[in-house]
Enzyme design. Structure first.
Site, PDB file in Angstrom:
ATOM      1  N   GLU A 120       0.848  -1.203   0.000  1.00 41.95           N
ATOM      2  CA  GLU A 120       0.000   0.000   0.000  1.00 41.95           C
ATOM      3  C   GLU A 120       0.874   1.240   0.000  1.00 41.95           C
ATOM      4  O   GLU A 120       1.970   1.222   0.564  1.00 41.95           O
ATOM      5  CB  GLU A 120      -0.859   0.034   1.269  1.00 41.95           C
ATOM      6  CG  GLU A 120      -2.108  -0.792   1.203  1.00 41.95           C
ATOM      7  CD  GLU A 120      -3.282  -0.037   0.599  1.00 41.95           C
ATOM      8  OE1 GLU A 120      -3.057   0.923  -0.176  1.00 41.95           O
ATOM      9  OE2 GLU A 120      -4.419  -0.407   0.889  1.00 41.95           O
ATOM     10  N   ASP A 121       0.367   2.309  -0.577  1.00 42.07           N
ATOM     11  CA  ASP A 121       1.059   3.588  -0.482  1.00 42.07           C
ATOM     12  C   ASP A 121       0.817   4.215   0.879  1.00 42.07           C
ATOM     13  O   ASP A 121       1.731   4.716   1.518  1.00 42.07           O
ATOM     14  CB  ASP A 121       0.633   4.538  -1.604  1.00 42.07           C
ATOM     15  CG  ASP A 121      -0.874   4.775  -1.665  1.00 42.07           C
ATOM     16  OD1 ASP A 121      -1.650   3.964  -1.113  1.00 42.07           O
ATOM     17  OD2 ASP A 121      -1.280   5.766  -2.291  1.00 42.07           O
ATOM     18  N   ASP A 150      -4.742   5.071   6.061  1.00 44.34           N
ATOM     19  CA  ASP A 150      -5.240   6.071   7.000  1.00 44.34           C
ATOM     20  C   ASP A 150      -6.354   5.461   7.849  1.00 44.34           C
ATOM     21  O   ASP A 150      -6.072   4.949   8.912  1.00 44.34           O
ATOM     22  CB  ASP A 150      -5.600   7.399   6.331  1.00 44.34           C
ATOM     23  CG  ASP A 150      -6.424   7.272   5.076  1.00 44.34           C
ATOM     24  OD1 ASP A 150      -7.255   6.354   4.966  1.00 44.34           O
ATOM     25  OD2 ASP A 150      -6.252   8.122   4.206  1.00 44.34           O
ATOM     26  N   PHE A 156      -3.391  15.380   4.768  1.00 42.46           N
ATOM     27  CA  PHE A 156      -3.523  14.913   3.393  1.00 42.46           C
ATOM     28  C   PHE A 156      -2.184  15.060   2.695  1.00 42.46           C
ATOM     29  O   PHE A 156      -1.561  16.118   2.756  1.00 42.46           O
ATOM     30  CB  PHE A 156      -4.607  15.693   2.641  1.00 42.46           C
ATOM     31  CG  PHE A 156      -4.882  15.118   1.286  1.00 42.46           C
ATOM     32  CD1 PHE A 156      -5.665  13.980   1.147  1.00 42.46           C
ATOM     33  CD2 PHE A 156      -4.328  15.673   0.150  1.00 42.46           C
ATOM     34  CE1 PHE A 156      -5.894  13.414  -0.097  1.00 42.46           C
ATOM     35  CE2 PHE A 156      -4.549  15.124  -1.105  1.00 42.46           C
ATOM     36  CZ  PHE A 156      -5.340  13.996  -1.226  1.00 42.46           C
ATOM     37  N   ARG A 161       0.993  12.598  -8.630  1.00 41.17           N
ATOM     38  CA  ARG A 161       1.565  11.255  -8.426  1.00 41.17           C
ATOM     39  C   ARG A 161       3.035  11.205  -8.844  1.00 41.17           C
ATOM     40  O   ARG A 161       3.806  10.437  -8.317  1.00 41.17           O
ATOM     41  CB  ARG A 161       0.801  10.208  -9.227  1.00 41.17           C
ATOM     42  CG  ARG A 161      -0.576   9.915  -8.716  1.00 41.17           C
ATOM     43  CD  ARG A 161      -1.168   8.706  -9.438  1.00 41.17           C
ATOM     44  NE  ARG A 161      -2.587   8.596  -9.209  1.00 41.17           N
ATOM     45  CZ  ARG A 161      -3.146   8.059  -8.135  1.00 41.17           C
ATOM     46  NH1 ARG A 161      -2.395   7.606  -7.171  1.00 41.17           N
ATOM     47  NH2 ARG A 161      -4.450   7.993  -8.023  1.00 41.17           N
TER      48      ARG A 161
END
Length: 178
Positions: A101-102, A105, A155, A168
């Site tokens: 996963e990047d 949260d 964020f 990205r």
């Protein structure tokens, strides 16, 4: 350093050199942990693509890769519904699986994915995430084995993560400015 993406301002959070060093360490940990196994790395698109590409360059053991695509975000807001856009492409029954996963949260998307993966009866499942927001987690993941950085509930964009589809390609990780 600050930059603007789609009318939102972002400030530098983690430089690319720090990311590279951490990925080298995670790669070493995985090589040791899975020395006598052939794990299947399952990357969760789109965000994981840069992280997984760099991580796989550090993996010296035999391994397979596969990608899935789930969607739970729109803009900078997480939506309640999770959509499976691209499904699992390899048989993982009795295999050791590493989910890449990047960012984690709330953990809702990962929780959904783990339930789907369990249906395929893998031998084991470990989670590898570049970023983790512990303050925002709504689930516990005892199989969260490899984490690059723990960050506050902010964020972020860059290094595979986006804001409205943009950012990205940034090599550093940026946080939204208030």
């Amino acid at each position: 350093m600050k930059l603007q993406i789609d009318k939102k301002e972002f400030g530098l959070m983690i430089e690319h050199d720090q990311v590279k060093k951490r990925i080298r360490l995670i790669g070493t940990q995985i090589n040791v942990s899975y020395e006598k196994q052939v794990p299947v790395f399952i990357g969760v698109l789109n965000g994981c693509f840069l992280f997984m590409a760099d991580l796989m360059k550090e993996i010296d053991i035999a391994a397979e890769t596969c990608f899935i695509k789930l969607a739970s975000y729109q803009g900078d807001q997480q939506q309640g519904e999770i959509k499976e856009i691209i499904g699992l492409c390899v048989d993982i029954k009795d295999r050791d699986v590493i989910i890449v996963e990047d960012i984690i949260d709330t953990g809702n998307t990962l929780h959904y994915l783990l339930e789907k993966i369990k249906e395929h009866k893998p031998a084991s499942v470990a989670i590898c995430s570049l970023l983790l927001k512990p303050a925002k987690l709504q689930h516990t993941f005892p199989n969260l084995a490899f984490v690059g950085f723990e960050i506050p509930d902010e964020f972020v964009v860059g290094y595979g993560m986006d804001y409205n589809g943009l950012g990205r390609n940034l090599k550093d990780i940026y946080k939204a400015c208030d």
